[in-house]
Write a protein that holds these residues in place. Structure first.
Motif: not given
Length: 427
Positions: A60-68
């Protein structure tokens, strides 16, 4: 795909085969048959041996950093890390660049490989740029497929914004996720406020900052429901990353009162305490911070009695330049997709089937998704694992390597995942 998995133990509280060792015949992305001594012409055969199988896990909680910020993590690498961690579905936070506060950014993520092994769900931002000032067009985002609403790594500080968001989302039956932190109390903080922070001379982040904001959120939730007179069996508020013992008790009392609230904890929160930061290892710098032994004991009790609904990875990738610096200049966060299951096995004290419940069924209920079950005729969205097998975490499939577990021997090995007619198996 035509696959026969032999002699695998089913771990699924909803399935009539829970706890039994069976053969699974999978064809055209459907579980065709469950039984013993099955055979199928031209099927690929996997020997289950000591393997277990459950419905596919959902983080339930993931930071992908995409886009940017694709140099830290992109949508391809986050899928790879998720699959190796046993997750067939993940929820991405809106804290990209641009922030997911428009349908364009939302659609860019959702449409990036809709038939991939790991499905991406996207949380829309509550406020524009996640700055906590102006609302986003939440109805448009909801209709475009936002699975929930949150400012992600930025707690909603404005009480009026929080209250109106609850009122705004209830008629849509949409979920608000918020991490409780009163940031005026944690300003410049580096670790949990306690004896260790005093000894090492670092500004502390008191548990009070979490408890105060959580108390506010729960009171506003109760007020909103009284004002709106709208009842539901699913949570209206999901509390992300509970870390303090008193917070667990606040949620326990709120649930007893009947408030529609759920919560999760990060798997790594179980593995360390604030005393471990005496090493100044920046890979241990997380937010919320690792707290006291008493807090960890309270979290384990909350997991055991069902107060804490879900376990998440809180996957937060950072490049070398963000972590290989002085402790007070390092960014907060750990990459956790590949280790969440092992940490739950090693540190939670829960039975395997209860861990799987908090990695699979509970997140799906909270997010209003149909629950998966291992029965003939259902879609093959599955995770295969060996809960007692030790393995060496020597390679990470995330672009970032900010984890204290690289090079360590862990217990609880993911063996494979199946979803969307695709499969991967790991040695």
């Amino acid at each position: 795909m035509k696959l026969l998995v032999r002699s695998v133990q089913i771990v699924d509280k909803k399935s009539p085969f829970n706890g039994q060792i069976k053969d699974l015949l999978i064809e055209e992305n459907i579980i065709k048959e469950i039984g013993e001594n099955l055979s199928a012409d031209s099927a690929e055969i996997i020997e289950g041996a000591e393997m277990c199988v459950s419905a596919g896990w959902l983080d339930m909680r993931v930071a992908s950093r995409d886009p940017g910020f694709e140099h830290k993590e992109d949508l391809k690498s986050v899928r790879q890390a998720a699959a190796h961690g046993g997750f067939t579905e993940i929820v991405l936070l809106p804290n990209s660049q641009p922030v997911v506060h428009s349908k364009d950014t939302l659609n860019y993520i959702r449409q990036s490989g809709t038939d991939e092994l790991v499905k991406l769900h996207v949380a829309g931002s509550v406020s524009r740029k996640s700055e906590g000032v102006d609302f986003t067009e939440m109805i448009d985002l909801h209709e475009a497929g936002a699975i929930a609403f949150t400012d992600g790594e930025h707690p909603v500080q404005n009480a009026d914004l929080f209250l109106k968001t609850i009122l705004y989302l209830r008629p849509m039956n949409a979920l608000l996720m918020n991490r409780p932190e009163e940031r005026q109390l944690t300003l410049y903080g580096q670790m949990h406020e306690g004896i260790t922070s005093t000894l090492v001379g670092m500004k502390g982040m008191p548990s009070l900052a979490e408890e105060m904001m959580l108390s506010r959120d729960l009171k506003l939730l109760e007020y909103a429901l009284e004002k709106n007179m709208y009842k539901s069996d699913v949570p209206a508020l999901h509390v992300s990353l509970v870390s303090a013992g008193k917070s667990v008790e606040l949620i326990r009392k709120a649930k007893k009162k009947g408030l529609p609230v759920s919560c999760d904890i990060a798997a790594h929160q179980l593995a360390f305490h604030d005393t471990d930061l005496i090493s100044f290892d920046t890979n241990l710098k997380v937010n919320p911070p690792f707290r006291s032994t008493a807090d960890t004991d309270a979290i384990k009790a909350g997991l055991a009695d069902g107060t804490i609904d879900a376990i998440v990875s809180d996957h937060s990738p950072h490049d070398e330049e963000s972590k290989n610096v002085e402790f007070d200049h390092a960014d907060f966060g750990i990459t956790g997709l590949e280790t969440a299951f092992s940490l739950a096995i090693m540190y939670s004290g829960l039975r395997v089937e209860d861990i799987i419940e908090k990695l699979s069924a509970a997140p799906r209920r909270i997010l209003r998704l149909p629950e998966n079950s291992i029965e003939a005729g259902t879609k093959a969205n599955l995770t295969f694992f060996e809960p007692e097998t030790e393995w060496d975490f020597n390679k990470s499939y995330s672009k970032s390597k900010n984890t204290p577990f690289l090079g360590k021997t862990l217990t609880g090995k993911v063996r494979g995942v199946i979803n969307n007619g695709k499969q991967e198996w790991y040695k």
